[in-house]
Design a protein around this motif. Structure first.
Motif, mmCIF file in Angstrom:
data_model
loop_
_atom_site.group_PDB
_atom_site.id
_atom_site.type_symbol
_atom_site.label_atom_id
_atom_site.label_comp_id
_atom_site.label_asym_id
_atom_site.label_seq_id
_atom_site.Cartn_x
_atom_site.Cartn_y
_atom_site.Cartn_z
ATOM 1 N N CYS A 26 -2.708 10.325 6.219
ATOM 2 C CA CYS A 26 -3.488 9.350 6.990
ATOM 3 C C CYS A 26 -2.786 7.994 7.066
ATOM 4 N N GLU A 27 -1.462 7.985 6.899
ATOM 5 C CA GLU A 27 -0.719 6.723 6.884
ATOM 6 C C GLU A 27 -0.874 5.967 8.202
ATOM 7 N N SER A 28 -0.823 6.647 9.326
ATOM 8 C CA SER A 28 -0.935 5.967 10.621
ATOM 9 C C SER A 28 -2.301 5.289 10.767
ATOM 10 N N TYR B 114 0.842 -1.205 0.000
ATOM 11 C CA TYR B 114 0.000 0.000 0.000
ATOM 12 C C TYR B 114 0.879 1.258 0.000
ATOM 13 N N LYS B 115 1.877 1.289 0.884
ATOM 14 C CA LYS B 115 2.749 2.471 0.965
ATOM 15 C C LYS B 115 3.495 2.695 -0.352
ATOM 16 N N MET C 127 -4.201 4.261 8.339
ATOM 17 C CA MET C 127 -4.248 3.149 7.400
ATOM 18 C C MET C 127 -3.436 1.957 7.910
ATOM 19 N N ARG C 128 -2.348 2.226 8.611
ATOM 20 C CA ARG C 128 -1.568 1.133 9.203
ATOM 21 C C ARG C 128 -2.450 0.336 10.176
ATOM 22 N N LYS D 34 -1.955 12.715 -3.233
ATOM 23 C CA LYS D 34 -0.861 11.966 -2.629
ATOM 24 C C LYS D 34 -0.594 12.467 -1.211
ATOM 25 N N LEU E 166 -3.155 11.135 1.171
ATOM 26 C CA LEU E 166 -2.905 9.746 1.555
ATOM 27 C C LEU E 166 -1.746 9.642 2.544
ATOM 28 N N GLN E 167 -0.720 10.444 2.343
ATOM 29 C CA GLN E 167 0.413 10.425 3.265
ATOM 30 C C GLN E 167 0.003 10.910 4.661
ATOM 31 N N VAL F 7 1.207 4.322 -2.790
ATOM 32 C CA VAL F 7 1.065 5.754 -2.513
ATOM 33 C C VAL F 7 2.288 6.508 -3.027
ATOM 34 N N GLU F 8 3.483 5.974 -2.758
ATOM 35 C CA GLU F 8 4.714 6.650 -3.169
ATOM 36 C C GLU F 8 4.851 6.736 -4.689
#
Length: 283
Positions: free
Chosen positions: A35-37, A16-17, A39-40, A29, A32-33, A20-21
């Motif tokens: 809300c990474e925590s 997933y990461k 999404m983890r 983008k 999405l970055q 996004v990258e």
């Protein structure tokens, strides 16, 4: 029908990461970055429910509501993650199921199906444990419901629902004049299959209209089966019985490759065991 193995090369959240990258620098983008925590945590929660085989009872995540469009924007048939997933899926699963929809075992897997549908669960739109190649016909019939009105799972999860090594799909053969008729049905004699699992199989077949679809396929394929027998030009019943026994042995071998409940394996074996079919061929 057989169980399938999920993607195994990388952890789903790492993929997933990476997805996004790979996106070009944009507001989407950066969203999405941001809300990474969250999404983890979603991916960790999916893994727990995957292991428990109760994905359908997961609550919808707030991050999926707040960032739905951005999350759905990660998915597409030409996206690298999806292409990598499909390539590896077909490498690690039975070659007899290569590009074959596991839900029906009739059509080619011309779509990448979401176990938890991506519109109500956008947070798992590119979770490789939530993806499985399937056909558009099953995808359409499956829809976005994961539970029925009684709160029961509607369709089989081919990763987590362990299919029984018992034949539950059967077909009866009847004759009217020069025509044979086929009727597929489900059966669980002596409750050899656990009642809850058998009830899930029943709901799966009903949801995807499989008994009707298998009957249609049987009509299409019957000519080939019939001609396999007619080509032998049997001189007596003993010769027929010997050939039918050989066909049953072949079906038992095919069952190892395709599963005991593959619609054609069941049809071919039923023909070999049927007195109606025998009379039809010999007359």
């Amino acid at each position: 029908m057989k169980n399938m193995q999920p993607y195994d090369l990388k952890k789903p959240f790492d993929m997933y990461k990476e997805a996004v990258e790979r996106k070009p620098d944009s507001a989407e983008k950066r969203e999405l970055q941001s809300c990474e925590s969250q999404m983890r945590d979603c991916y960790a929660n999916y893994d727990r429910h995957f292991a428990q085989n109760d994905l359908e009872y997961m609550l919808h995540a707030r991050v999926g509501v707040d960032h739905k469009d951005a999350l759905l924007g990660l998915y597409g048939s030409k996206v690298k993650l999806v292409k990598d997933f499909r390539k590896r899926y077909f490498e690690i699963n039975p070659q007899t199921y290569n590009n074959l929809c596991p839900y029906c075992v009739i059509n080619s897997s011309n779509t990448t199906e979401h176990i938890l549908p991506k519109d109500p669960y956008p947070e798992f739109a590119v979770d490789v444990k939530n993806l499985i190649p399937g056909c558009s016909e099953c995808n359409s019939a499956k829809g976005e419901d994961v539970l029925d009105e009684h709160g029961k799972k509607l369709v089989i999860n081919y990763y987590t629902d362990l299919l029984p090594d018992e034949q539950f799909l059967k077909v009866t053969i009847t004759r009217k004049g020069f025509t044979l008729n086929f009727k597929y049905y489900l059966d669980n004699p002596e409750n050899r299959i656990a009642p809850d699992l058998y009830a899930l199989i029943d709901r799966h077949f009903e949801k995807l209209h499989l008994l009707t679809r298998y009957k249609e396929k049987a009509i299409q394929e019957f000519g080939e089966i019939k001609n396999t027998y007619l080509a032998e030009q049997f001189v007596d019943e003993a010769a027929y019985d010997a050939f039918a026994a050989k066909q049953i042995r072949k079906c038992n071998l095919d069952a190892v490759e395709y599963g005991r409940n593959h619609w054609k394996v069941v049809l071919t074996k039923s023909c070999a065991e049927s007195k109606v079919f025998k009379q039809y061929i010999l007359t």
